[in-house]
Design a protein around this motif. Structure first.
Motif, PDB file in Angstrom:
ATOM      1  N   UNK A  96     -26.745  -4.219 -17.727  1.00 36.18           N
ATOM      2  CA  UNK A  96     -27.561  -5.027 -16.818  1.00 36.18           C
ATOM      3  C   UNK A  96     -28.857  -4.317 -16.425  1.00 36.18           C
ATOM      4  N   UNK A  97     -28.905  -2.979 -16.498  1.00 33.89           N
ATOM      5  CA  UNK A  97     -30.106  -2.237 -16.133  1.00 33.89           C
ATOM      6  C   UNK A  97     -30.975  -1.882 -17.342  1.00 33.89           C
ATOM      7  N   UNK A  98     -30.562  -2.286 -18.545  1.00 31.67           N
ATOM      8  CA  UNK A  98     -31.283  -1.924 -19.770  1.00 31.67           C
ATOM      9  C   UNK A  98     -32.651  -2.591 -19.826  1.00 31.67           C
ATOM     10  N   UNK A  99     -33.591  -1.880 -20.414  1.00 28.41           N
ATOM     11  CA  UNK A  99     -34.913  -2.436 -20.674  1.00 28.41           C
ATOM     12  C   UNK A  99     -35.517  -1.768 -21.895  1.00 28.41           C
ATOM     13  N   UNK A 100     -36.397  -2.485 -22.580  1.00 33.53           N
ATOM     14  CA  UNK A 100     -37.104  -1.901 -23.716  1.00 33.53           C
ATOM     15  C   UNK A 100     -38.012  -0.795 -23.222  1.00 33.53           C
ATOM     16  N   UNK A 101     -38.241   0.170 -24.086  1.00 33.80           N
ATOM     17  CA  UNK A 101     -39.055   1.327 -23.744  1.00 33.80           C
ATOM     18  C   UNK A 101     -39.967   1.614 -24.928  1.00 33.80           C
ATOM     19  N   UNK A 102     -41.152   2.108 -24.675  1.00 36.01           N
ATOM     20  CA  UNK A 102     -42.095   2.393 -25.770  1.00 36.01           C
ATOM     21  C   UNK A 102     -41.562   3.443 -26.736  1.00 36.01           C
ATOM     22  N   UNK A 103     -40.565   4.215 -26.333  1.00 33.50           N
ATOM     23  CA  UNK A 103     -39.970   5.216 -27.217  1.00 33.50           C
ATOM     24  C   UNK A 103     -38.742   4.715 -27.969  1.00 33.50           C
ATOM     25  N   UNK A 104     -38.382   3.447 -27.795  1.00 32.08           N
ATOM     26  CA  UNK A 104     -37.281   2.869 -28.566  1.00 32.08           C
ATOM     27  C   UNK A 104     -37.693   2.795 -30.030  1.00 32.08           C
ATOM     28  N   UNK A 105     -36.724   2.910 -30.919  1.00 34.04           N
ATOM     29  CA  UNK A 105     -36.979   2.810 -32.358  1.00 34.04           C
ATOM     30  C   UNK A 105     -35.900   1.974 -33.011  1.00 34.04           C
ATOM     31  N   UNK A 106     -36.269   1.292 -34.064  1.00 39.93           N
ATOM     32  CA  UNK A 106     -35.336   0.529 -34.884  1.00 39.93           C
ATOM     33  C   UNK A 106     -35.555   0.970 -36.318  1.00 39.93           C
ATOM     34  N   UNK A 107     -34.456   1.256 -37.027  1.00 39.39           N
ATOM     35  CA  UNK A 107     -34.572   1.726 -38.403  1.00 39.39           C
ATOM     36  C   UNK A 107     -33.575   1.011 -39.288  1.00 39.39           C
ATOM     37  N   UNK A 108     -33.932   0.897 -40.561  1.00 46.78           N
ATOM     38  CA  UNK A 108     -33.058   0.297 -41.578  1.00 46.78           C
ATOM     39  C   UNK A 108     -32.535   1.421 -42.464  1.00 46.78           C
ATOM     40  N   UNK A 109     -31.242   1.323 -42.788  1.00 48.54           N
ATOM     41  CA  UNK A 109     -30.615   2.352 -43.609  1.00 48.54           C
ATOM     42  C   UNK A 109     -29.832   1.750 -44.761  1.00 48.54           C
ATOM     43  N   UNK A 110     -29.837   2.474 -45.867  1.00 48.87           N
ATOM     44  CA  UNK A 110     -28.947   2.216 -46.995  1.00 48.87           C
ATOM     45  C   UNK A 110     -28.095   3.471 -47.093  1.00 48.87           C
ATOM     46  N   UNK A 111     -26.890   3.406 -46.560  1.00 49.47           N
ATOM     47  CA  UNK A 111     -26.076   4.611 -46.455  1.00 49.47           C
ATOM     48  C   UNK A 111     -26.736   5.566 -45.491  1.00 49.47           C
ATOM     49  N   UNK A 112     -27.025   6.793 -45.938  1.00 50.26           N
ATOM     50  CA  UNK A 112     -27.685   7.781 -45.081  1.00 50.26           C
ATOM     51  C   UNK A 112     -29.194   7.849 -45.302  1.00 50.26           C
ATOM     52  N   UNK A 113     -29.722   6.986 -46.159  1.00 54.29           N
ATOM     53  CA  UNK A 113     -31.146   7.009 -46.470  1.00 54.29           C
ATOM     54  C   UNK A 113     -31.888   6.014 -45.588  1.00 54.29           C
ATOM     55  N   UNK A 114     -32.870   6.503 -44.844  1.00 55.28           N
ATOM     56  CA  UNK A 114     -33.704   5.641 -44.005  1.00 55.28           C
ATOM     57  C   UNK A 114     -34.694   4.904 -44.908  1.00 55.28           C
ATOM     58  N   UNK A 115     -34.654   3.596 -44.855  1.00 53.80           N
ATOM     59  CA  UNK A 115     -35.506   2.768 -45.720  1.00 53.80           C
ATOM     60  C   UNK A 115     -36.568   2.006 -44.940  1.00 53.80           C
ATOM     61  N   UNK A 116     -36.662   2.278 -43.656  1.00 57.86           N
ATOM     62  CA  UNK A 116     -37.672   1.629 -42.831  1.00 57.86           C
ATOM     63  C   UNK A 116     -37.480   2.018 -41.385  1.00 57.86           C
ATOM     64  N   UNK A 117     -38.592   2.194 -40.665  1.00 54.65           N
ATOM     65  CA  UNK A 117     -38.515   2.525 -39.243  1.00 54.65           C
ATOM     66  C   UNK A 117     -39.732   1.942 -38.531  1.00 54.65           C
ATOM     67  N   UNK A 118     -39.494   1.396 -37.351  1.00 56.77           N
ATOM     68  CA  UNK A 118     -40.592   0.839 -36.568  1.00 56.77           C
ATOM     69  C   UNK A 118     -41.251   1.951 -35.763  1.00 56.77           C
ATOM     70  N   UNK A 119     -42.531   1.814 -35.549  1.00 61.29           N
ATOM     71  CA  UNK A 119     -43.272   2.808 -34.777  1.00 61.29           C
ATOM     72  C   UNK A 119     -43.449   2.370 -33.332  1.00 61.29           C
ATOM     73  N   UNK A 120     -43.399   1.068 -33.090  1.00 60.95           N
ATOM     74  CA  UNK A 120     -43.635   0.562 -31.737  1.00 60.95           C
ATOM     75  C   UNK A 120     -43.040  -0.832 -31.580  1.00 60.95           C
ATOM     76  N   UNK A 121     -43.001  -1.255 -30.331  1.00 61.24           N
ATOM     77  CA  UNK A 121     -42.529  -2.594 -30.000  1.00 61.24           C
ATOM     78  C   UNK A 121     -43.764  -3.427 -29.682  1.00 61.24           C
ATOM     79  N   UNK A 122     -43.796  -4.642 -30.170  1.00 65.43           N
ATOM     80  CA  UNK A 122     -44.921  -5.527 -29.893  1.00 65.43           C
ATOM     81  C   UNK A 122     -44.383  -6.807 -29.270  1.00 65.43           C
ATOM     82  N   UNK A 123     -44.694  -7.014 -28.016  1.00 63.40           N
ATOM     83  CA  UNK A 123     -44.279  -8.216 -27.284  1.00 63.40           C
ATOM     84  C   UNK A 123     -42.764  -8.433 -27.353  1.00 63.40           C
ATOM     85  N   UNK A 124     -42.015  -7.342 -27.227  1.00 62.23           N
ATOM     86  CA  UNK A 124     -40.557  -7.412 -27.209  1.00 62.23           C
ATOM     87  C   UNK A 124     -39.899  -7.519 -28.572  1.00 62.23           C
TER      88      UNK A 124
END
Length: 159
Positions: free
Chosen positions: A70-98
């Motif tokens: 209930x207290x959670x909020x997005x933060x500019x330091x949040x990151x989202x990444x895509x993985x294939x097994x242990x290999x990172x195949x994509x990562x976001x640098x920032x959040x834009x409008x949520x």
């Protein structure tokens, strides 16, 4: 008799299907908070990409787990990444409008068309990592979600 049997089979199937859609019970208030640092997720060099796709993703833990987050909020330091097994195949640098805008690269011999992509989300608020295994299937030049209808993964605390 056949109708009753079919009705019971149908109801049983619906109940089993609904049970598979429940959120992970391990996501309680104790497991949400941690002391993990921002991960150093990096993608392979651009010359290694052989295919790619994009995703527009919305993360909302307070909507997904209202009692726990209930207290959670997005933060500019949040990151989202895509993985294939242990290999990172994509990562976001920032959040834009949520929203997270994710470029997923198909790296040679790592991510193939039809493979399942795992999403990993770092919450700076909770200092913890959440995952969505088999979030979506990788397909070259595909687009998952949009600004008006973003993809919303069901995330659980990483173990």
């Amino acid at each position: 008799m056949k109708t009753k049997f079919l009705t019971i089979c149908l109801l049983s199937g619906l109940l089993l299907g609904a049970a598979g859609c429940k959120k992970d019970k391990d996501n309680d208030s104790k497991s949400f908070a941690s002391d993990k640092e921002l991960p150093a997720w990096t993608v392979p060099a651009e010359h290694e990409y052989v295919t790619s796709m994009t995703a527009v993703v919305k993360v909302n833990l307070s909507e997904e787990y209202p009692e726990t987050a209930s207290d959670w909020q997005l933060n500019e330091n949040d990151r989202l990444a895509a993985f294939a097994g242990d290999v990172c195949c994509g990562v976001t640098a920032a959040i834009d409008d949520g929203l997270f805008y994710l470029f997923v690269c198909g790296v040679e011999n790592k991510l193939f068309v039809g493979d399942q992509v795992e999403l990993r989300y770092y919450s700076a608020h909770y200092k913890n990592i959440f995952v969505c295994k088999a979030a979506f299937e990788f397909n070259n030049d595909a687009h998952i979600g949009s600004v008006n209808e973003p993809f919303v993964p069901v995330l659980t605390v990483a173990k």
